[in-house]
Design a protein around this motif. Structure first.
Motif, PDB file in Angstrom:
ATOM      1  N   LEU A  57      67.454  17.642  11.140  1.00  0.00           N
ATOM      2  CA  LEU A  57      66.154  17.927  11.644  1.00  0.00           C
ATOM      3  C   LEU A  57      66.116  19.021  12.669  1.00  0.00           C
ATOM      4  O   LEU A  57      65.996  18.717  13.803  1.00  0.00           O
ATOM      5  CB  LEU A  57      65.440  16.842  12.029  1.00  0.00           C
ATOM      6  CG  LEU A  57      65.522  15.557  10.997  1.00  0.00           C
ATOM      7  CD1 LEU A  57      64.648  14.388  11.504  1.00  0.00           C
ATOM      8  CD2 LEU A  57      64.451  16.115   9.624  1.00  0.00           C
ATOM      9  N   ASN A  58      66.556  20.180  12.321  1.00  0.00           N
ATOM     10  CA  ASN A  58      66.761  21.356  13.226  1.00  0.00           C
ATOM     11  C   ASN A  58      67.728  21.177  14.348  1.00  0.00           C
ATOM     12  O   ASN A  58      67.446  21.659  15.445  1.00  0.00           O
ATOM     13  CB  ASN A  58      65.227  21.638  14.062  1.00  0.00           C
ATOM     14  CG  ASN A  58      65.090  22.921  14.477  1.00  0.00           C
ATOM     15  OD1 ASN A  58      65.739  23.856  13.967  1.00  0.00           O
ATOM     16  ND2 ASN A  58      64.319  23.344  15.268  1.00  0.00           N
ATOM     17  N   ASP A  59      68.734  20.457  13.840  1.00  0.00           N
ATOM     18  CA  ASP A  59      69.950  20.124  14.992  1.00  0.00           C
ATOM     19  C   ASP A  59      70.940  21.394  14.991  1.00  0.00           C
ATOM     20  O   ASP A  59      71.377  21.821  16.146  1.00  0.00           O
ATOM     21  CB  ASP A  59      70.705  19.181  14.344  1.00  0.00           C
ATOM     22  CG  ASP A  59      70.023  17.722  14.361  1.00  0.00           C
ATOM     23  OD1 ASP A  59      69.581  17.295  15.325  1.00  0.00           O
ATOM     24  OD2 ASP A  59      70.011  17.087  13.085  1.00  0.00           O
ATOM     25  N   ARG A  60      71.076  22.320  14.062  1.00  0.00           N
ATOM     26  CA  ARG A  60      71.724  23.496  14.397  1.00  0.00           C
ATOM     27  C   ARG A  60      71.192  24.451  13.162  1.00  0.00           C
ATOM     28  O   ARG A  60      70.915  24.192  11.886  1.00  0.00           O
ATOM     29  CB  ARG A  60      73.263  23.411  14.048  1.00  0.00           C
ATOM     30  CG  ARG A  60      73.982  24.891  14.230  1.00  0.00           C
ATOM     31  CD  ARG A  60      73.978  25.455  15.477  1.00  0.00           C
ATOM     32  NE  ARG A  60      74.374  24.545  16.377  1.00  0.00           N
ATOM     33  CZ  ARG A  60      73.762  24.167  17.801  1.00  0.00           C
ATOM     34  NH1 ARG A  60      72.390  24.319  17.829  1.00  0.00           N
ATOM     35  NH2 ARG A  60      74.471  23.431  18.560  1.00  0.00           N
ATOM     36  N   ARG A  61      70.677  25.730  13.548  1.00  0.00           N
ATOM     37  CA  ARG A  61      70.353  27.064  12.635  1.00  0.00           C
ATOM     38  C   ARG A  61      71.310  27.704  12.296  1.00  0.00           C
ATOM     39  O   ARG A  61      72.165  28.380  13.505  1.00  0.00           O
ATOM     40  CB  ARG A  61      69.021  27.316  13.033  1.00  0.00           C
ATOM     41  CG  ARG A  61      67.848  26.581  13.000  1.00  0.00           C
ATOM     42  CD  ARG A  61      66.511  27.461  13.539  1.00  0.00           C
ATOM     43  NE  ARG A  61      65.285  26.270  13.427  1.00  0.00           N
ATOM     44  CZ  ARG A  61      64.512  26.224  12.495  1.00  0.00           C
ATOM     45  NH1 ARG A  61      64.697  27.089  11.314  1.00  0.00           N
ATOM     46  NH2 ARG A  61      63.493  25.533  12.429  1.00  0.00           N
ATOM     47  N   ARG A 112      63.778  22.046   1.260  1.00  0.00           N
ATOM     48  CA  ARG A 112      64.480  21.204   2.197  1.00  0.00           C
ATOM     49  C   ARG A 112      65.310  20.694   0.900  1.00  0.00           C
ATOM     50  O   ARG A 112      64.647  20.055   0.068  1.00  0.00           O
ATOM     51  CB  ARG A 112      63.800  20.204   2.890  1.00  0.00           C
ATOM     52  CG  ARG A 112      64.701  19.308   3.473  1.00  0.00           C
ATOM     53  CD  ARG A 112      63.774  18.755   4.930  1.00  0.00           C
ATOM     54  NE  ARG A 112      64.812  17.894   5.618  1.00  0.00           N
ATOM     55  CZ  ARG A 112      65.499  18.506   6.541  1.00  0.00           C
ATOM     56  NH1 ARG A 112      65.434  19.700   6.729  1.00  0.00           N
ATOM     57  NH2 ARG A 112      66.395  17.873   7.309  1.00  0.00           N
ATOM     58  N   GLU A 166      68.415  31.634   6.080  1.00  0.00           N
ATOM     59  CA  GLU A 166      68.520  30.617   7.300  1.00  0.00           C
ATOM     60  C   GLU A 166      68.831  29.259   6.806  1.00  0.00           C
ATOM     61  O   GLU A 166      68.235  28.715   5.787  1.00  0.00           O
ATOM     62  CB  GLU A 166      67.489  30.662   8.302  1.00  0.00           C
ATOM     63  CG  GLU A 166      67.605  29.579   9.232  1.00  0.00           C
ATOM     64  CD  GLU A 166      66.374  29.743  10.333  1.00  0.00           C
ATOM     65  OE1 GLU A 166      66.645  30.549  11.286  1.00  0.00           O
ATOM     66  OE2 GLU A 166      65.427  29.302  10.109  1.00  0.00           O
ATOM     67  N   THR A 206      69.378  25.424   8.016  1.00  0.00           N
ATOM     68  CA  THR A 206      69.112  24.240   8.927  1.00  0.00           C
ATOM     69  C   THR A 206      69.653  23.145   8.708  1.00  0.00           C
ATOM     70  O   THR A 206      69.232  22.476   7.609  1.00  0.00           O
ATOM     71  CB  THR A 206      67.486  24.081   9.065  1.00  0.00           C
ATOM     72  OG1 THR A 206      66.845  25.273   9.315  1.00  0.00           O
ATOM     73  CG2 THR A 206      67.101  23.277  10.271  1.00  0.00           C
ATOM     74  N   THR A 247      69.330  18.907   4.647  1.00  0.00           N
ATOM     75  CA  THR A 247      69.505  20.508   5.028  1.00  0.00           C
ATOM     76  C   THR A 247      68.522  21.303   4.340  1.00  0.00           C
ATOM     77  O   THR A 247      67.845  20.899   3.434  1.00  0.00           O
ATOM     78  CB  THR A 247      70.708  20.834   4.255  1.00  0.00           C
ATOM     79  OG1 THR A 247      71.836  19.982   4.785  1.00  0.00           O
ATOM     80  CG2 THR A 247      71.110  22.403   4.606  1.00  0.00           C
TER      81      THR A 247
END
Length: 312
Positions: A61-65, A40, A56, A58, A153
């Motif tokens: 907080l997992n708003d868009r992958r 992170r 990947e 992110t 991120t």
């Protein structure tokens, strides 16, 4: 001593400001992400070797992958050939329907965030994504990730589903056209041309000209997504790459997409190869076979290289 101390503080402050500016654009030192490790991003940047992809990303907080892959073209055997660039895609849509991507080229940088109108359309950013959420830099032998958002991120390795999917679609393409992609024997090629000529006497979605024959205008229905390809110039690999891209071949089979080729499929433009015609014939054989398989979805508009006129 006081003067030296003041100068030292001044120099230290200046160096800190310079370091902050350089860090924003990926220069300086940072954490090196090891293959197989998730990380992170905070205020430091992360360096990733070019071969440690796919990744990947992110946002928040997992708003868009998002997924980052090497951009490959496929040769006639379906083997990937890296173009030395990368693409960033939305994994929710990329392999399920026709969708776009963002490219990262060598020696360049890219800001991911909602201020980019193209990214907003392709990635459907939620409100939580900042205008400039992170910066991704293509260095000499590494990718550099720099977080710009308070939401943070994260990056992590991911399985290369794109490569496996492309191989599967190439195998499906071979089934559709009924054999390998190679130069047809003379008699088979002539029969193919005659079949396509008969088909085009009443080609779908073409307005007729003053003679009552199909003209040069194609009017596709709104329900059909057009994928437009121009200037292939005997590069069979380029057409294979388009056909194997995300869910385009699936959409052709379902009848909801069209391949529109804007002419000039012939004449290789590589140095010294203009007179070499075998690759042009292989590509035209493939296009004609596709036309027979998808008569209402594959279209070829004539370009200047498709005319026998010396003026063109």
């Amino acid at each position: 001593m006081r003067r030296r101390s003041w100068r030292a503080r001044k120099l230290s402050s200046l160096l800190a400001r310079i370091k902050g500016v350089l860090a924003r654009f990926g220069f300086g030192w940072g954490h090196n992400l090891k293959h197989g490790e998730a990380y992170r991003l905070g205020s430091t940047k992360v360096r990733v070797p070019l071969d440690a992809v796919p990744i990947e990303i992110t946002l928040g907080l997992n708003d868009r992958r998002l997924h980052l892959y090497r951009e490959n073209r496929l040769d006639r055997e379906g083997k990937p050939v890296w173009l030395e660039s990368f693409i960033i895609v939305d994994p929710r849509t990329y392999m399920r329907r026709i969708s776009g991507f963002v490219r990262l080229s060598p020696k360049s940088w890219l800001a991911l965030g909602s201020s980019d109108e193209l990214q907003k359309v392709i990635f459907d950013y939620p409100a939580a994504i900042d205008e400039q959420h992170m910066v991704l830099i293509y260095g000499r032998d590494e990718l550099i990730f720099r977080n710009l958002s308070d939401a943070g991120t994260a990056i992590a390795p991911v399985i290369d589903n794109v490569g496996l999917s492309r191989i599967g679609r190439l195998r499906r393409l071979r089934e559709i056209i009924g054999g390998p992609i190679e130069l047809l024997p003379r008699d088979d090629a002539l029969r193919l041309i005659e079949q396509v000529n008969r088909l085009m006497r009443s080609e779908a979605y073409r307005s007729t000209d003053e003679r009552g024959l199909p003209g040069g205008l194609i009017a596709l229905p709104r329900s059909m997504t057009p994928v437009i390809v121009a200037d292939l110039h005997a590069q069979v690999d380029n057409l294979l790459t388009v056909l194997a891209q995300n869910a385009f071949l699936d959409a052709l089979e379902e009848g909801c997409a069209a391949l529109v080729i804007l002419g000039d499929a012939v004449h290789c433009e590589l140095d010294g190869q203009l007179a070499e015609m075998e690759s042009s014939m292989v590509l035209m054989d493939l296009i004609l076979r596709l036309k027979l398989c998808f008569p209402s979805q594959v279209f070829y508009l004539r370009g200047n290289h498709d005319s026998f006129s010396e003026d063109l």
